[in-house]
Design a protein around this motif. Structure first.
Motif, PDB file in Angstrom:
ATOM      1  N   PHE A   1     -25.184  51.674  44.344  1.00  0.00           N
ATOM      2  CA  PHE A   1     -26.513  51.871  43.738  1.00  0.00           C
ATOM      3  C   PHE A   1     -26.960  50.607  43.010  1.00  0.00           C
ATOM      4  CE2 PHE A   1     -29.149  53.088  40.081  1.00  0.00           C
ATOM      5  CZ  PHE A   1     -30.201  53.692  40.746  1.00  0.00           C
ATOM      6  N   PHE A   2     -26.081  50.021  42.203  1.00  0.00           N
ATOM      7  CA  PHE A   2     -26.427  48.796  41.486  1.00  0.00           C
ATOM      8  C   PHE A   2     -26.713  47.659  42.463  1.00  0.00           C
ATOM      9  CE2 PHE A   2     -23.854  50.216  37.523  1.00  0.00           C
ATOM     10  CZ  PHE A   2     -24.965  50.894  37.049  1.00  0.00           C
ATOM     11  N   THR A   3     -25.922  47.597  43.530  1.00  0.00           N
ATOM     12  CA  THR A   3     -26.134  46.558  44.545  1.00  0.00           C
ATOM     13  C   THR A   3     -27.472  46.756  45.240  1.00  0.00           C
ATOM     14  OG1 THR A   3     -23.741  46.480  44.909  1.00  0.00           O
ATOM     15  CG2 THR A   3     -25.121  45.446  46.575  1.00  0.00           C
ATOM     16  N   MET A   4     -27.836  48.010  45.503  1.00  0.00           N
ATOM     17  CA  MET A   4     -29.136  48.327  46.105  1.00  0.00           C
ATOM     18  C   MET A   4     -30.273  47.806  45.226  1.00  0.00           C
ATOM     19  SD  MET A   4     -30.871  52.084  46.741  1.00  0.00           S
ATOM     20  CE  MET A   4     -31.145  52.362  44.980  1.00  0.00           C
ATOM     21  N   ILE A   5     -30.203  48.095  43.925  1.00  0.00           N
ATOM     22  CA  ILE A   5     -31.251  47.645  42.998  1.00  0.00           C
ATOM     23  C   ILE A   5     -31.330  46.119  42.997  1.00  0.00           C
ATOM     24  CG2 ILE A   5     -32.013  47.628  40.593  1.00  0.00           C
ATOM     25  CD1 ILE A   5     -32.226  50.362  41.979  1.00  0.00           C
ATOM     26  N   ALA A   6     -30.163  45.462  42.957  1.00  0.00           N
ATOM     27  CA  ALA A   6     -30.136  43.997  42.957  1.00  0.00           C
ATOM     28  C   ALA A   6     -30.749  43.441  44.236  1.00  0.00           C
ATOM     29  CB  ALA A   6     -28.697  43.504  42.796  1.00  0.00           C
ATOM     30  N   ALA A   7     -30.411  44.042  45.386  1.00  0.00           N
ATOM     31  CA  ALA A   7     -30.924  43.558  46.672  1.00  0.00           C
ATOM     32  C   ALA A   7     -32.436  43.747  46.772  1.00  0.00           C
ATOM     33  CB  ALA A   7     -30.220  44.281  47.817  1.00  0.00           C
TER      34      ALA A   7
ATOM     35  N   GLN B   1     -15.970  46.992  54.607  1.00  0.00           N
ATOM     36  CA  GLN B   1     -15.923  45.982  55.659  1.00  0.00           C
ATOM     37  C   GLN B   1     -17.081  44.996  55.514  1.00  0.00           C
ATOM     38  OE1 GLN B   1     -15.484  47.502  59.613  1.00  0.00           O
ATOM     39  NE2 GLN B   1     -13.962  49.020  59.033  1.00  0.00           N
ATOM     40  N   ASP B   2     -16.815  43.736  55.866  1.00  0.00           N
ATOM     41  CA  ASP B   2     -17.815  42.675  55.689  1.00  0.00           C
ATOM     42  C   ASP B   2     -19.144  43.008  56.367  1.00  0.00           C
ATOM     43  OD1 ASP B   2     -15.854  41.373  54.361  1.00  0.00           O
ATOM     44  OD2 ASP B   2     -15.793  39.597  55.639  1.00  0.00           O
ATOM     45  N   LEU B   3     -19.084  43.470  57.624  1.00  0.00           N
ATOM     46  CA  LEU B   3     -20.311  43.746  58.370  1.00  0.00           C
ATOM     47  C   LEU B   3     -21.113  44.857  57.705  1.00  0.00           C
ATOM     48  CD1 LEU B   3     -22.168  43.304  60.740  1.00  0.00           C
ATOM     49  CD2 LEU B   3     -20.678  44.736  62.148  1.00  0.00           C
ATOM     50  N   ALA B   4     -20.449  45.923  57.284  1.00  0.00           N
ATOM     51  CA  ALA B   4     -21.143  47.030  56.609  1.00  0.00           C
ATOM     52  C   ALA B   4     -21.774  46.552  55.307  1.00  0.00           C
ATOM     53  CB  ALA B   4     -20.166  48.173  56.337  1.00  0.00           C
ATOM     54  N   ALA B   5     -21.054  45.722  54.542  1.00  0.00           N
ATOM     55  CA  ALA B   5     -21.577  45.220  53.269  1.00  0.00           C
ATOM     56  C   ALA B   5     -22.795  44.335  53.489  1.00  0.00           C
ATOM     57  CB  ALA B   5     -20.488  44.442  52.530  1.00  0.00           C
ATOM     58  N   HIS B   6     -22.722  43.463  54.486  1.00  0.00           N
ATOM     59  CA  HIS B   6     -23.849  42.558  54.747  1.00  0.00           C
ATOM     60  C   HIS B   6     -25.062  43.324  55.268  1.00  0.00           C
ATOM     61  CE1 HIS B   6     -22.358  38.316  54.319  1.00  0.00           C
ATOM     62  NE2 HIS B   6     -21.249  39.009  54.110  1.00  0.00           N
ATOM     63  N   LEU B   7     -24.845  44.297  56.128  1.00  0.00           N
ATOM     64  CA  LEU B   7     -25.976  45.112  56.597  1.00  0.00           C
ATOM     65  C   LEU B   7     -26.563  45.950  55.468  1.00  0.00           C
ATOM     66  CD1 LEU B   7     -24.792  46.312  60.140  1.00  0.00           C
ATOM     67  CD2 LEU B   7     -26.706  44.793  59.624  1.00  0.00           C
ATOM     68  N   PHE B   8     -25.715  46.375  54.528  1.00  0.00           N
ATOM     69  CA  PHE B   8     -26.188  47.162  53.378  1.00  0.00           C
ATOM     70  C   PHE B   8     -27.205  46.363  52.573  1.00  0.00           C
ATOM     71  CE2 PHE B   8     -26.002  48.662  49.003  1.00  0.00           C
ATOM     72  CZ  PHE B   8     -26.042  50.038  49.144  1.00  0.00           C
ATOM     73  N   VAL B   9     -26.846  45.138  52.174  1.00  0.00           N
ATOM     74  CA  VAL B   9     -27.775  44.338  51.363  1.00  0.00           C
ATOM     75  C   VAL B   9     -28.956  43.862  52.207  1.00  0.00           C
ATOM     76  CG1 VAL B   9     -25.992  43.627  49.733  1.00  0.00           C
ATOM     77  CG2 VAL B   9     -26.435  42.197  51.728  1.00  0.00           C
ATOM     78  N   PHE B  10     -28.737  43.635  53.501  1.00  0.00           N
ATOM     79  CA  PHE B  10     -29.832  43.230  54.382  1.00  0.00           C
ATOM     80  C   PHE B  10     -30.898  44.320  54.447  1.00  0.00           C
ATOM     81  CE2 PHE B  10     -31.372  43.321  58.922  1.00  0.00           C
ATOM     82  CZ  PHE B  10     -32.257  42.270  58.798  1.00  0.00           C
ATOM     83  N   TYR B  11     -30.457  45.576  54.602  1.00  0.00           N
ATOM     84  CA  TYR B  11     -31.395  46.697  54.661  1.00  0.00           C
ATOM     85  C   TYR B  11     -32.258  46.757  53.412  1.00  0.00           C
ATOM     86  CZ  TYR B  11     -30.929  49.644  58.786  1.00  0.00           C
ATOM     87  OH  TYR B  11     -31.035  50.163  60.052  1.00  0.00           O
ATOM     88  N   PHE B  12     -31.620  46.706  52.242  1.00  0.00           N
ATOM     89  CA  PHE B  12     -32.390  46.882  51.012  1.00  0.00           C
ATOM     90  C   PHE B  12     -33.221  45.650  50.674  1.00  0.00           C
ATOM     91  CE2 PHE B  12     -29.286  50.351  50.284  1.00  0.00           C
ATOM     92  CZ  PHE B  12     -30.216  51.366  50.184  1.00  0.00           C
ATOM     93  N   GLY B  13     -32.764  44.477  51.117  1.00  0.00           N
ATOM     94  CA  GLY B  13     -33.608  43.299  50.954  1.00  0.00           C
ATOM     95  C   GLY B  13     -34.888  43.416  51.765  1.00  0.00           C
TER      96      GLY B  13
END
Length: 699
Positions: free
Chosen positions: A507-513, A543-555
């Motif tokens: 959640f915090f990462t989503m807000i930051a992104a 996993q790296d790919l999931a983490a990068h896609l997570f921040v990519f989506y919210f960005g």
């Protein structure tokens, strides 16, 4: 002024207001010809260095930046009020010359710089410092203030590290060291982002420019109307379909909104859609285009370098989340159309389906790109082959020469096939390329059709300018993070703040992104969020790919998240609607985008990682069912009106279906089944009193 001209003027006005990359000068005369030649030279240079002429990485990246700086200072004025003036200010000519000098510094002094191995001369220092200043100013003009401010703050953080709060403190980077790392290493301006821009991204932007020249953008609209126009809420579904297709070649949410929205938004308004809803549909759909493979706003090519996996794995992983995103918008739009009684388009507005389907060959270049990438062809070669395919398809549109071109292609194909066979090996791909090249050469000799090719090369280079500036500025950010270890510091802080809880950290990462992504173009957006926000998620074992896609989506979703929702604001400009309300409608319609990233982090099977067809099918089934329940709950309509006391369990049931797990699926499906049964068994009378249906007549 004709209606068409008014539409074009409206598009231009909206693009200039909400997309800094579109705010160029209107040049005429000799200076316009000079800029035209420079743009053409930029594309030719990139094509040559991608095929027959290999150069050192630092030289390629430096010249790439130099071309970008020169053209940005010539095309983009310092302030908006000077855009309509055809003249270029003396100081902009001076900045362009300095930018060219910075770009040529590495090619001219390459051996000396390498031999010095990090020891800077006084001239090195001045050139490096000038490069930083010019990149920041070019980024401000071509991309916008947000990313410029972020890059400047990172530089300040690097220099004044000792004065930072305890959790951010570092020993500081002196001015010489900072300049040296920013321009004379491959960890700053000439780092990974500009490396990707000067190779993969530029070629795919050229691919998109050639596609536009073939008229494929208009074909996307025609195909969408033919397939979805007659359905309930047809115009909105046309917007979703055409924007998804447009997004496969577009690198900007705002550009996607204005391009397809100028066609779909008036159509929706004409049939009775609220202005804010019409704008919201287009903004949500156009933003989703950045999440749709194969190009994904060029971020996919950055992921290759950042994560270290092949392109096909990234595109494959992004496919199901993208499908779920558009399915969610489709469901929400369908329920809203049923709630408000909006029908599809009238017959006279629907193009002949047979005629539209006859032109399906226009999609061949996109199919070709996917096939090339899937077959193991390198990303750069896939882009080059894709460009050749676009040119060939464009030639086949010319009916008067079609037979000649088909015969020429066959002759080239067979001729190279025989040659290859005699040499001891036959390659279908090489034969196709040979046939394509022969056809293109014959077409130019026979028809003299060079204009469209030159225009596409110039258009592609112009489109690339914003990307050059954004990736150069992003390189500054990455360089500071690498130099100071800021990414790990912020990741540790986020994890500590969340007490190590995965959902709270997400959640915090989503807000930051979302905050970091506001006002930034796709490429810069991904670089910033992946550098600053992604490490926090990876730190918890994701996993790296999931983490990068997570921040990519919210960005990306920042483009439709108020208060700074550029795509929604652009849509409001086309729809003449209230911007914040348009943004809220877009965010509501794209609710799936706020849920899907949590799904694939908690359940990596959605990214087709270590899974099988059965698992993926079940997850898709529960996810789509859950989104259907959430859509009904949020919109307030399903097969009939959904009352408030039904809406709450609908949303909760949908969330439990989306959350991965056996018990959550059982609970969610039970709630879904009960609500579905109530939709058919209970109706409302005129007073809103529930009435149980007991007879066929009541039904």
């Amino acid at each position: 002024m004709s209606e068409t001209n008014e539409s074009v003027e409206k598009q231009k006005e909206v693009m200039e207001k909400y997309d800094p990359e579109s705010g160029v000068r209107e040049l005429t005369g000799k200076i316009a010809k000079i800029v035209f030649i420079l743009l053409l030279s930029f594309s030719v240079f990139q094509l040559l260095t991608s095929t027959v002429y290999q150069v050192q990485a630092q030289i390629l990246r430096s010249v790439h930046v130099g071309f970008g700086l020169v053209l940005i200072f010539l095309l983009y004025p310092a302030t908006k009020k000077n855009r309509s003036k055809g003249k270029i200010a003396w100081y902009d000519i001076g900045l362009a010359i300095l930018g060219g000098g910075v770009g040529l510094y590495w090619p001219l002094f390459y051996e000396d710089i390498v031999l010095r191995a990090g020891d800077m001369t006084q001239l090195d220092f001045y050139v490096g410092a000038l490069a930083i200043v010019l990149v920041l100013e070019a980024t401000r003009r071509a991309v916008g203030i947000p990313i410029t401010v972020i890059a400047a703050l990172f530089l300040a953080y690097a220099y004044w590290g000792r004065q930072m709060p305890s959790f951010l403190v570092h020993r500081g980077v002196d001015l010489d060291n900072l300049v040296q790392s920013m321009f004379f290493t491959t960890e700053g301006i000439l780092g990974t982002p500009i490396a990707v821009s000067s190779t993969f991204i530029f070629l795919f932007l050229l691919f998109g420019a050639f596609l536009v020249k073939t008229g494929v953008g208009q074909y996307f609209n025609d195909l969408a109307v033919a397939l979805a126009g007659k359905r309930t809420g047809g115009p909105a579904k046309v917007a979703i379909f055409s924007s998804a297709l447009q997004g496969t070649i577009s690198g900007s949410s705002v550009a996607n909104v204005v391009t397809s929205g100028s066609f779909t938004i008036p159509m929706m308004k004409k049939l009775g859609y609220r202005r804010e809803f019409a704008g919201g549909v287009e903004a949500a759909a156009s933003t989703g285009g950045q999440l749709m493979p194969p190009i994904m706003g060029a971020a996919a090519f950055l992921m290759i370098e950042f994560i270290g996996i092949d392109y096909w794995s990234i595109a494959k992983a992004a496919l199901i989340p993208a499908i779920l995103y558009f399915t969610g918008i489709w469901i929400m739009t369908h329920f809203e159309a049923k709630r408000t009684g909006l029908s599809g388009l009238p017959d006279e507005d629907i193009p002949d389906k047979k005629e539209v389907l006859k032109k399906l060959y226009l999609l061949l270049p996109i199919v070709a790109i996917v096939v090339f990438l899937a077959s193991g062809v390198s990303v750069m070669r896939s882009a080059l082959y894709g460009i050749l395919t676009v040119i060939l398809v464009g030639l086949l549109r010319e009916e008067k020469f079609r037979k000649i071109y088909v015969a020429t292609f066959a002759a080239g194909f067979v001729g190279f096939g025989i040659y290859g066979f005699l040499q001891g090996g036959f390659s279908i791909l090489d034969s196709i390329i040979a046939g394509t090249l022969v056809t293109i050469i014959v077409s130019y000799l026979f028809d003299g059709n060079l204009k469209d090719t030159i225009d596409a090369l110039v258009s592609g280079a112009r489109t690339a300018l914003g990307v050059v500036a954004a990736t150069a500025a992003a390189g500054i950010i990455v360089g500071v993070v690498t130099k100071t270890g800021l990414g790990l510091k912020l990741a540790n802080s986020l994890v500590t703040l969340a007490d190590g809880q995965i959902l709270i950290t997400l959640f915090f990462t989503m807000i930051a992104a979302i905050i970091l992504g506001m006002g930034s173009p796709t490429t810069a957006n991904y670089v910033i969020t992946s550098t600053i926000a992604a490490p926090a998620v990876i730190l918890l074992g994701v996993q790296d790919l999931a983490a990068h896609l997570f921040v990519f989506y919210f960005g990306i979703i920042a483009d439709i998240t108020p208060p700074v929702a550029l795509a929604a604001f652009a849509a409001s400009g086309v729809a003449s609607s209230e911007p914040i309300r348009t943004g809220l409608n877009a965010a509501k319609l794209a609710i799936a985008a706020f849920i899907i990233p949590y799904m694939f982090v908690l359940s990596p099977e959605l990214l087709m990682i270590d899974t099988n067809v059965g698992e993926v099918s079940w997850i898709l089934f529960t996810a789509i069912t859950g989104m259907m329940a959430i859509g009904a709950g949020l919109v307030g309509y399903w097969f009939r009106k959904v009352e408030w006391y039904e809406r709450i369990p609908a949303v909760l049931g949908g969330l439990t279906l989306i959350y991965p797990g056996l018990w959550s699926d059982i609970i969610g499906l039970s709630i879904f089944a009960i609500l579905l049964a109530l939709q058919f068994l209970v109706k409302k009378d005129g007073l809103g009193v529930p009435v149980v249906k007991t007879t066929r007549q009541d039904a």
